[in-house]
Design a protein around this motif. Sequence first.
Motif, mmCIF file in Angstrom:
data_model
loop_
_atom_site.group_PDB
_atom_site.id
_atom_site.type_symbol
_atom_site.label_atom_id
_atom_site.label_comp_id
_atom_site.label_asym_id
_atom_site.label_seq_id
_atom_site.Cartn_x
_atom_site.Cartn_y
_atom_site.Cartn_z
ATOM 1 N N GLY A 319 0.839 -1.200 -0.003
ATOM 2 C CA GLY A 319 -0.021 0.006 -0.024
ATOM 3 C C GLY A 319 0.846 1.272 0.003
ATOM 4 O O GLY A 319 0.488 2.265 0.447
ATOM 5 N N LYS A 320 2.266 1.159 -0.416
ATOM 6 C CA LYS A 320 2.951 2.334 -0.604
ATOM 7 C C LYS A 320 3.253 2.775 -1.926
ATOM 8 O O LYS A 320 2.754 1.933 -2.929
ATOM 9 N N SER A 321 3.631 4.071 -2.132
ATOM 10 C CA SER A 321 3.812 4.533 -3.528
ATOM 11 C C SER A 321 5.066 3.958 -4.075
ATOM 12 O O SER A 321 5.935 4.120 -3.192
ATOM 13 N N PRO A 322 4.852 3.582 -5.198
ATOM 14 C CA PRO A 322 6.308 3.015 -5.771
ATOM 15 C C PRO A 322 7.353 3.894 -6.234
ATOM 16 O O PRO A 322 8.387 3.771 -6.389
ATOM 17 N N ASP A 323 6.795 5.018 -5.968
ATOM 18 C CA ASP A 323 7.906 6.429 -6.080
ATOM 19 C C ASP A 323 9.083 6.521 -4.973
ATOM 20 O O ASP A 323 10.229 7.022 -5.263
ATOM 21 N N VAL A 324 8.699 6.185 -3.888
ATOM 22 C CA VAL A 324 9.446 6.357 -2.650
ATOM 23 C C VAL A 324 9.814 5.183 -2.332
ATOM 24 O O VAL A 324 9.341 4.236 -2.096
ATOM 25 N N LEU A 325 11.307 5.235 -1.973
ATOM 26 C CA LEU A 325 11.943 4.054 -1.520
ATOM 27 C C LEU A 325 11.687 3.635 -0.010
ATOM 28 O O LEU A 325 11.815 4.530 1.029
ATOM 29 N N VAL A 326 11.316 2.539 0.385
ATOM 30 C CA VAL A 326 10.925 2.162 1.689
ATOM 31 C C VAL A 326 12.055 1.126 2.184
ATOM 32 O O VAL A 326 12.248 0.120 1.304
ATOM 33 N N SER A 327 12.401 1.300 3.402
ATOM 34 C CA SER A 327 13.555 0.501 3.956
ATOM 35 C C SER A 327 13.043 -0.977 4.285
ATOM 36 O O SER A 327 11.807 -0.815 4.537
ATOM 37 N N HIS A 328 13.890 -1.875 4.553
ATOM 38 C CA HIS A 328 13.438 -3.149 5.051
ATOM 39 C C HIS A 328 12.722 -2.885 6.409
ATOM 40 O O HIS A 328 11.680 -3.631 6.748
ATOM 41 N N GLN A 329 13.220 -2.163 7.158
ATOM 42 C CA GLN A 329 12.543 -1.781 8.467
ATOM 43 C C GLN A 329 11.105 -1.439 8.313
ATOM 44 O O GLN A 329 10.311 -1.893 9.163
ATOM 45 N N GLU A 330 11.091 -0.461 7.441
ATOM 46 C CA GLU A 330 9.752 0.364 7.652
ATOM 47 C C GLU A 330 8.701 -0.816 6.860
ATOM 48 O O GLU A 330 7.601 -0.740 7.488
ATOM 49 N N LEU A 331 9.119 -1.882 6.075
ATOM 50 C CA LEU A 331 8.292 -3.000 5.602
ATOM 51 C C LEU A 331 8.018 -3.632 6.797
ATOM 52 O O LEU A 331 6.797 -4.100 7.059
ATOM 53 N N ARG A 332 8.895 -4.221 7.592
ATOM 54 C CA ARG A 332 8.742 -4.845 8.822
ATOM 55 C C ARG A 332 7.796 -4.261 9.783
ATOM 56 O O ARG A 332 6.969 -4.874 10.364
ATOM 57 N N GLU A 333 7.791 -2.977 9.942
ATOM 58 C CA GLU A 333 6.899 -2.130 10.697
ATOM 59 C C GLU A 333 5.347 -2.459 10.210
ATOM 60 O O GLU A 333 4.649 -2.073 11.193
ATOM 61 N N THR A 334 5.239 -2.741 9.176
ATOM 62 C CA THR A 334 3.863 -2.747 8.722
ATOM 63 C C THR A 334 3.027 -4.049 9.067
ATOM 64 O O THR A 334 1.965 -4.170 9.229
ATOM 65 N N ILE A 335 3.906 -5.072 9.585
ATOM 66 C CA ILE A 335 3.514 -6.315 10.052
ATOM 67 C C ILE A 335 2.480 -6.267 11.060
ATOM 68 O O ILE A 335 2.759 -5.525 12.120
ATOM 69 N N HIS A 336 1.482 -6.883 11.121
ATOM 70 C CA HIS A 336 0.473 -6.823 12.271
ATOM 71 C C HIS A 336 1.244 -7.193 13.611
ATOM 72 O O HIS A 336 1.918 -8.527 13.423
ATOM 73 N N PRO A 337 0.973 -6.559 14.766
ATOM 74 C CA PRO A 337 1.856 -6.946 15.784
ATOM 75 C C PRO A 337 1.581 -8.405 16.402
ATOM 76 O O PRO A 337 2.534 -8.997 16.916
ATOM 77 N N ASP A 338 0.380 -8.958 15.924
ATOM 78 C CA ASP A 338 0.075 -10.293 16.571
ATOM 79 C C ASP A 338 0.930 -11.342 15.619
ATOM 80 O O ASP A 338 1.045 -12.474 16.023
ATOM 81 N N ASP A 339 1.254 -10.927 14.350
ATOM 82 C CA ASP A 339 2.040 -11.658 13.434
ATOM 83 C C ASP A 339 3.511 -11.675 13.508
ATOM 84 O O ASP A 339 4.309 -12.344 13.115
ATOM 85 N N LEU A 340 4.012 -10.558 14.075
ATOM 86 C CA LEU A 340 5.394 -10.250 14.289
ATOM 87 C C LEU A 340 6.314 -11.322 14.831
ATOM 88 O O LEU A 340 7.340 -11.572 14.250
ATOM 89 N N TYR A 341 6.021 -11.604 16.023
ATOM 90 C CA TYR A 341 6.812 -12.673 16.472
ATOM 91 C C TYR A 341 7.095 -13.882 15.611
ATOM 92 O O TYR A 341 7.775 -14.587 15.167
ATOM 93 N N MET A 342 5.870 -14.383 14.844
ATOM 94 C CA MET A 342 6.146 -15.598 14.013
ATOM 95 C C MET A 342 6.736 -15.151 12.773
ATOM 96 O O MET A 342 7.675 -15.963 12.174
ATOM 97 N N VAL A 343 6.862 -13.787 12.262
ATOM 98 C CA VAL A 343 7.530 -13.585 11.088
ATOM 99 C C VAL A 343 9.226 -13.504 11.519
ATOM 100 O O VAL A 343 10.002 -14.117 10.796
ATOM 101 N N SER A 344 9.470 -13.026 12.434
ATOM 102 C CA SER A 344 10.705 -13.059 13.145
ATOM 103 C C SER A 344 11.178 -14.575 13.223
ATOM 104 O O SER A 344 12.394 -14.809 12.798
#
Length: 759
Positions: A319-344
């Motif tokens: 859901g981000k604009s393709p023109d703006v570069l988004v960092s790995h950290q920023e992408l990580r931050e979009t993950i639902h708090p309940d799923d964050l542990y599982m993703v890690s």
Amino acid sequence: MQEKETSTYLQENLFLKVFELAGASVIVQANAPHFTVVAASNAFLQTLGLAEAKFIGAYFFNIFSENNNSAAVILKESFNTAIATKATALIAAYPLNLQDGTKLASTYWSATNIPLLDDSGQVAYIIHTPVDITAQLSLKHEQAARMLNLQIQQDRMNELFMKAPVGVTFLNRNNFIIEYANSAMCQMWNRYSPEEVIGKPALEVVIEAAELRTVLEKVVRSGTHFIADDAPVLLEKNGKTQTCYFDLIFEPLHDAENHVTGIIGIAVDVTEKVEARLKLEDAEQRLRLATESTGLGTWDLDLKTRNIIYSPRVAEIFGKSPDVLVSHQELRETIHPDDLYMVSKAFEAALQTGRYFYEARILWPDGSIRWIRTTGKVVFNGRNEPVRMLGTINDVTAQREIIDDLKTSEENLRLVTQAAELGTFDLDLVKGTMEWDKRCRELFGIYNNQPVSFEHDFALGLHPEDRQRVAAVIAQSMDKKVSNGEYDVEYRTVGVEDEKLRWIRAKGKVFFDENDKPMRFIGAVLDITENKLDEIRKNDFIAMASHELKTPLTSLKAYIQLLMMKARKRGDEFLLESLQKSENQVNKMTSLIYGFLDLSKIEGGKLKLNLSRFDINTVIEEVITESSPIAPNHTISFDKGKSLIVKADAEKISQVLVNFISNAVKYSPKHSTIKVAAIKQGTLVKVVVSDEGIGVDAEHQQHIFERFYRVDNPETKGFSGFGIGLYLSAEIIKLHKGVIGIESEENKGSAFYFILPLA
Ligand code: ADP
């Protein structure tokens, strides 16, 4: 003598003065090979750094160390020449290595060796005068060396040019005549050797002359270079014209007045590189298309720097604009708090296993929740350290919603089946497996979770009396030629573990593959024991009551007929009419009771056909005749045609016809006509009874052959009945493997029909 001595002395002194003035000279006695030094000028001694005392009277060539052997040889030779020729001998140049402090300095000298003759005309002395010519000579030497170097350089250049994998050419600005071309250039031009092209205009040598001309003219005009990378150039190779790629440089050559005199052309064949790149680009493009068409985004994560590169689709998924570069950290931050542990956890596991996978929710900037599916692979370096992770990402929100919906509807279905106490069965005919749920197992008296099979648990779980019938029904449902797979049957089971008898209603469907082979059989089972037992009790009661009523009615009818005979004899019209009416009522009752009897027989599966061959026309005629007393106000028409022989139970077919006709009489106005017809349809016969009565609407038509079904509306209010006539008719026709039906329009009339196969 004194005079002579004096004059000699003077002469000598004078000579020495002059000698001194002449510069660096030495007089050597011409007593070869001894060449004793007689005198040396101070300049000579200084130049060579010699002490006079040691030098005078010594052998001249002592002054030459082994560093100067060649000089000694040259000088000795020159001295001898002077002695032999008695003329001055010149040495143009000889090298002399002189001690300069701790170093030896190379110097060059020229020398004149003048012979002095004695009175006898013999050479007595030699005056040796060396001149240091080092400075002059080194200048010349340098020039010579430079010349030499230049030549070498040129030769080397030539060789280099010739051997270079890079095409080099010099073009004259006049007509772009080729002044020089190396072999690489000639190869590119498909010429055998430089000799073949040198002297020819370049535009005659290449294929795409027009383009080359434009470029060359531009270079000449502008006086600046032209550079093109990966320029496609048409070349003839192996007799085919094909596109090759070159990095091209055209550099103008200027004269002293800065006029362009020619052009250096350099061409580097990069065909292989470009083709490899094009192939890669092509492959990349295809991969991109393939991934994009599936809605996949691709990403590449540097595990050291955590720099991430991704395709525009990834930005879209997040859901981000393709023109703006988004960092790995920023992408990580979009993950639902309940799923964050599982993703890690998935990430950590990937660093060990090399494979990355998870499905998680992400939060879009607008707050909505989306589902993503990520798959990746870890790249390890030589030391087995994870360095990179690449993969794809997909938006699976829609799938997840379907799965969630499915789960909900599955759950709902489960609840419904549970509430309705329905059991389910699922027979995989391809794998040969059968699944029964808990309820289904219960209905077969099974209380364990062991696997079940069709042959063992189902077939043997049936009541022995029902096995054959149920097997026939299943066989029919599985035969695409005779059924659409629908399955609806009632049977008894005898519990394996509890030995309980249960009545089951089973409904299901067989699914076929493209070759009409049955592949799956799914359905539900319901315990109908209670109803069934009720019904059986009711049927038993009806059967018994009907049976008990049959006998008194028969005798009642006999008495009425006896009384009618007497009344007729007496001519008592009133009595006769009353008895007639009584007989009608008794007949009605009789047929009702027979109906009930038949019903109970059918329910008990005891209605049997008594088959014989007969002409359907005859039966119709008989029924019409028999029916006339109940239809005094109707006209019943029948056009008897050719005989139509059927193999059927004549009595039961008459019963159906009686039912059709009596209904027609009942539900149509007085004085209307009832038409009966028997129509041959190929190998079948269709018997139709049509009336001009109240008709049946479409909704009621669907149920009219069901047991106890009666149309409930103002028109039918006044008519008595139980709704069993048409049900019995339908059962009778079904037993004959025939078809029963109705065509009707409300208030216009009805046509009831049945179809039987011709014998
Ligand atoms: P019943 O004893 O009630 O007539 P049937 O099974 O013979 O029982 O008929 C079922 C119902 O079908 C009837 O109650 C009636 O409403 C309707 N029906 C039967 N025949 C006709 C007909 N010819 N015209 C209109 N309605 C009919």
